[in-house]
Enzyme design. Structure first.
Site, mmCIF file in Angstrom:
data_model
loop_
_atom_site.group_PDB
_atom_site.id
_atom_site.type_symbol
_atom_site.label_atom_id
_atom_site.label_comp_id
_atom_site.label_asym_id
_atom_site.label_seq_id
_atom_site.Cartn_x
_atom_site.Cartn_y
_atom_site.Cartn_z
ATOM 1 N N SER A 20 0.830 -1.204 0.000
ATOM 2 C CA SER A 20 0.000 0.000 0.000
ATOM 3 C C SER A 20 0.867 1.259 0.000
ATOM 4 O O SER A 20 2.044 1.222 0.382
ATOM 5 C CB SER A 20 -0.866 -0.045 1.278
ATOM 6 O OG SER A 20 -1.462 1.194 1.549
ATOM 7 N N LEU A 22 3.092 4.416 0.113
ATOM 8 C CA LEU A 22 4.481 4.721 -0.245
ATOM 9 C C LEU A 22 5.273 3.463 -0.605
ATOM 10 O O LEU A 22 6.068 3.461 -1.546
ATOM 11 C CB LEU A 22 5.148 5.441 0.938
ATOM 12 C CG LEU A 22 6.579 5.931 0.755
ATOM 13 C CD1 LEU A 22 6.672 6.979 -0.335
ATOM 14 C CD2 LEU A 22 7.110 6.496 2.073
ATOM 15 N N ASP A 41 4.327 -7.591 3.655
ATOM 16 C CA ASP A 41 3.209 -6.876 4.302
ATOM 17 C C ASP A 41 2.360 -7.882 5.069
ATOM 18 O O ASP A 41 2.589 -9.097 4.990
ATOM 19 C CB ASP A 41 2.372 -6.122 3.254
ATOM 20 C CG ASP A 41 1.705 -4.873 3.840
ATOM 21 O OD1 ASP A 41 0.982 -4.990 4.860
ATOM 22 O OD2 ASP A 41 1.902 -3.779 3.286
ATOM 23 N N ASP A 64 4.764 -10.071 9.407
ATOM 24 C CA ASP A 64 4.642 -8.973 10.366
ATOM 25 C C ASP A 64 6.063 -8.518 10.685
ATOM 26 O O ASP A 64 6.898 -9.338 11.100
ATOM 27 C CB ASP A 64 3.941 -9.519 11.631
ATOM 28 C CG ASP A 64 3.685 -8.440 12.661
ATOM 29 O OD1 ASP A 64 4.471 -7.466 12.724
ATOM 30 O OD2 ASP A 64 2.716 -8.578 13.421
ATOM 31 N N VAL A 65 6.336 -7.232 10.517
ATOM 32 C CA VAL A 65 7.716 -6.750 10.712
ATOM 33 C C VAL A 65 8.214 -6.938 12.141
ATOM 34 O O VAL A 65 9.414 -6.902 12.394
ATOM 35 C CB VAL A 65 7.888 -5.253 10.313
ATOM 36 C CG1 VAL A 65 7.830 -5.070 8.817
ATOM 37 C CG2 VAL A 65 6.894 -4.350 11.042
ATOM 38 N N CYS A 91 8.913 0.711 4.952
ATOM 39 C CA CYS A 91 7.759 1.622 4.874
ATOM 40 C C CYS A 91 6.626 1.200 5.808
ATOM 41 O O CYS A 91 5.697 1.985 6.027
ATOM 42 C CB CYS A 91 7.195 1.666 3.459
ATOM 43 S SG CYS A 91 8.172 2.610 2.305
ATOM 44 N N SER A 155 9.284 10.517 9.520
ATOM 45 C CA SER A 155 8.206 11.448 9.177
ATOM 46 C C SER A 155 8.618 12.821 9.680
ATOM 47 O O SER A 155 9.434 12.943 10.597
ATOM 48 C CB SER A 155 6.912 11.017 9.881
ATOM 49 O OG SER A 155 5.972 12.070 9.908
ATOM 50 N N TYR A 168 3.208 8.333 17.684
ATOM 51 C CA TYR A 168 3.728 8.329 16.308
ATOM 52 C C TYR A 168 5.062 9.093 16.242
ATOM 53 O O TYR A 168 6.044 8.602 15.670
ATOM 54 C CB TYR A 168 2.688 8.959 15.385
ATOM 55 C CG TYR A 168 3.013 8.881 13.914
ATOM 56 C CD1 TYR A 168 3.018 7.660 13.247
ATOM 57 C CD2 TYR A 168 3.312 10.032 13.194
ATOM 58 C CE1 TYR A 168 3.320 7.588 11.891
ATOM 59 C CE2 TYR A 168 3.605 9.972 11.839
ATOM 60 C CZ TYR A 168 3.605 8.759 11.190
ATOM 61 O OH TYR A 168 3.903 8.682 9.847
ATOM 62 N N LYS A 172 8.820 7.687 15.280
ATOM 63 C CA LYS A 172 9.583 8.207 14.137
ATOM 64 C C LYS A 172 10.876 8.889 14.614
ATOM 65 O O LYS A 172 11.900 8.833 13.942
ATOM 66 C CB LYS A 172 8.719 9.184 13.332
ATOM 67 C CG LYS A 172 7.502 8.504 12.679
ATOM 68 C CD LYS A 172 7.885 7.377 11.746
ATOM 69 C CE LYS A 172 6.718 6.787 10.987
ATOM 70 N NZ LYS A 172 7.132 5.722 10.063
HETATM 71 N N1 LIG Z 1 1.061 9.115 4.339
HETATM 72 C C1 LIG Z 1 1.755 10.133 4.795
HETATM 73 O O1 LIG Z 1 1.361 11.287 4.621
HETATM 74 C C2 LIG Z 1 3.055 9.895 5.525
HETATM 75 C C3 LIG Z 1 3.816 10.999 5.943
HETATM 76 C C4 LIG Z 1 5.036 10.787 6.580
HETATM 77 C C5 LIG Z 1 5.503 9.505 6.788
HETATM 78 N N2 LIG Z 1 4.740 8.457 6.387
HETATM 79 C C6 LIG Z 1 5.264 7.115 6.639
HETATM 80 O O2 LIG Z 1 5.395 6.449 5.393
HETATM 81 C C7 LIG Z 1 5.186 5.049 5.590
HETATM 82 C C8 LIG Z 1 4.117 4.566 4.631
HETATM 83 O O3 LIG Z 1 2.919 5.279 4.881
HETATM 84 P P1 LIG Z 1 1.633 5.153 3.934
HETATM 85 O O4 LIG Z 1 0.909 6.422 4.015
HETATM 86 O O5 LIG Z 1 2.069 4.608 2.642
HETATM 87 O O6 LIG Z 1 0.783 4.101 4.791
HETATM 88 P P2 LIG Z 1 -0.169 2.900 4.341
HETATM 89 O O7 LIG Z 1 -1.072 2.657 5.496
HETATM 90 O O8 LIG Z 1 -0.727 3.125 2.982
HETATM 91 O O9 LIG Z 1 0.878 1.678 4.256
HETATM 92 C C9 LIG Z 1 1.443 1.109 5.392
HETATM 93 C C10 LIG Z 1 1.547 -0.384 5.143
HETATM 94 O O10 LIG Z 1 2.213 -0.973 6.283
HETATM 95 C C11 LIG Z 1 1.604 -2.223 6.509
HETATM 96 N N3 LIG Z 1 1.835 -2.652 7.889
HETATM 97 C C12 LIG Z 1 1.308 -2.151 9.034
HETATM 98 N N4 LIG Z 1 1.740 -2.846 10.098
HETATM 99 C C13 LIG Z 1 2.566 -3.812 9.617
HETATM 100 C C14 LIG Z 1 3.315 -4.847 10.223
HETATM 101 N N5 LIG Z 1 3.302 -5.039 11.552
HETATM 102 N N6 LIG Z 1 4.051 -5.671 9.435
HETATM 103 C C15 LIG Z 1 4.070 -5.503 8.078
HETATM 104 N N7 LIG Z 1 3.375 -4.539 7.455
HETATM 105 C C16 LIG Z 1 2.637 -3.699 8.214
HETATM 106 C C17 LIG Z 1 0.118 -2.000 6.234
HETATM 107 O O11 LIG Z 1 -0.553 -3.219 6.004
HETATM 108 C C18 LIG Z 1 0.182 -1.098 5.003
HETATM 109 O O12 LIG Z 1 0.150 -1.846 3.801
HETATM 110 C C19 LIG Z 1 4.822 4.872 7.062
HETATM 111 O O13 LIG Z 1 5.960 4.480 7.785
HETATM 112 C C20 LIG Z 1 4.373 6.254 7.477
HETATM 113 O O14 LIG Z 1 4.540 6.464 8.859
HETATM 114 C C21 LIG Z 1 3.532 8.605 5.752
#
Ligand SMILES: NC(=O)c1ccc[n+]([C@@H]2O[C@H](COP(=O)([O-])OP(=O)(O)OC[C@H]3O[C@@H](n4cnc5c(N)ncnc54)[C@H](O)[C@@H]3O)[C@@H](O)[C@H]2O)c1
Length: 263
Positions: A20, A22, A41, A64-65, A91, A155, A168, A172
């Site tokens: 999903s 990023l 994932d 699971d990470v 990610c 982040s 959060y 980070k």
């Molecule tokens: N979206 C934003 O605006 C934003 C901004 C800054 C930083 N980030 C960071 O970027 C990264 C990606 O964010 P995103 O918006 O694409 O989020 P998203 O929710 O679209 O994707 C996150 C993915 O992580 C997976 N995940 C969650 N827990 C997990 C686990 N225990 N083991 C394996 N996979 C797991 C989820 O299933 C999901 O597919 C994150 O680390 C987030 O903190 C996002």
């Protein structure tokens, strides 16, 4: 210092949270530019379908990470399928938006919520780094003595957390804090380590409505989080820090560029 630019073609990347947002966008870009991608994932994620869409150069591994066993199994699959791991992009992440103490509800932030976010974002990232380092260490070094690169996702909230972002931001901030010592630990093995700190980018929104982390923040938020409230003045969308052969570099690094270079 001269920029190091290496084509991503034929590299093998493991991407956590790759089903999903990023992580998926990163996988799509890498595959498009000739790399192979392993999407790591959760079992209930969209990973299987997304990997199929990306074709033969991509495989999904449910994991699971936070689990040593799961991550090790994912790395074994990556080696069986593609022979090695050159790149790890962390990610995977979760978010909550809960006040430290909600005076209207006379309710303290639960420790369970705090620990869950720390466990996935910080400890999960470290779990992947420590295990993938062992795999990368077995790669033949390139001409520059490099065996691989690890890219973590923090982040802007690591530096400028908003109301409700204690857990959060702590997770980070932890990723940012551990980047340099880990880079120092792994530099002698020829493994570069860097962390990016994006501002809000909402990659999931077009597909998922209020999906992903952004949706979670929006649903639980005490007040709406706007782009401007998430972005600290003077902070760009990407900051990184890495240790290369004993030389510290700080600045805009760690992106797969349009031309397919990994810098
Ligand atoms: N979206 C934003 O605006 C934003 C901004 C800054 C930083 N980030 C960071 O970027 C990264 C990606 O964010 P995103 O918006 O694409 O989020 P998203 O929710 O679209 O994707 C996150 C993915 O992580 C997976 N995940 C969650 N827990 C997990 C686990 N225990 N083991 C394996 N996979 C797991 C989820 O299933 C999901 O597919 C994150 O680390 C987030 O903190 C996002």
């Amino acid at each position: 210092m001269a920029a190091v630019c290496r084509s991503v073609k034929d590299l093998v990347a493991i991407i956590t949270g790759g089903a999903s947002g990023l992580g998926l966008a990163t996988a799509e870009r890498l595959v498009r530019q000739g790399a192979s991608a392993v999407l790591l994932d959760m079992p209930n994620s969209d990973g299987e379908a997304q990997a199929k869409k990306l074709g033969k150069s991509c495989v999904f591994t449910p994991a699971d990470v936070t689990s040593e066993k799961d991550v090790q199994a994912a790395l074994t699959l990556a080696k069986e399928k593609f022979g090695r791991v050159d790149v790890a992009v962390n990610c995977a992440g979760v978010a909550v938006a809960i006040k430290t103490y909600n005076s209207k509800k006379s309710q303290a932030h639960t420790l369970e919520d705090f620990q869950r976010v720390l466990n996935v974002n910080l400890i999960g990232t470290f779990n992947v780094i420590r295990l993938v380092a062992g795999e990368m260490g077995q790669n033949e070094p390139d001409q520059g003595g490099q065996r691989g690169v690890i890219i973590n996702t923090a982040s802007v909230a690591a530096f400028e957390g908003q109301v409700g972002q204690a857990a959060y931001s702590a997770s980070k901030g932890g990723i940012v804090g551990m980047t340099l010592p880990i880079a120092r630990d792994l530099a002698p093995m020829g493994i570069r380590v860097m962390t990016i700190a994006p501002g809000r980018h909402i990659p999931s929104l077009p597909h998922l409505g209020l999906g992903g982390i952004h949706g979670q923040l929006r649903r639980e938020s005490i007040r709406p989080l706007s782009s401007s409230s998430l972005l600290a003045p003077g902070l760009g969308s990407t900051t990184g820090r890495t240790q290369v052969g004993g030389t510290r570099q700080t600045g805009k690094q760690g992106r797969a560029s349009d031309s397919g270079c990994l810098v």
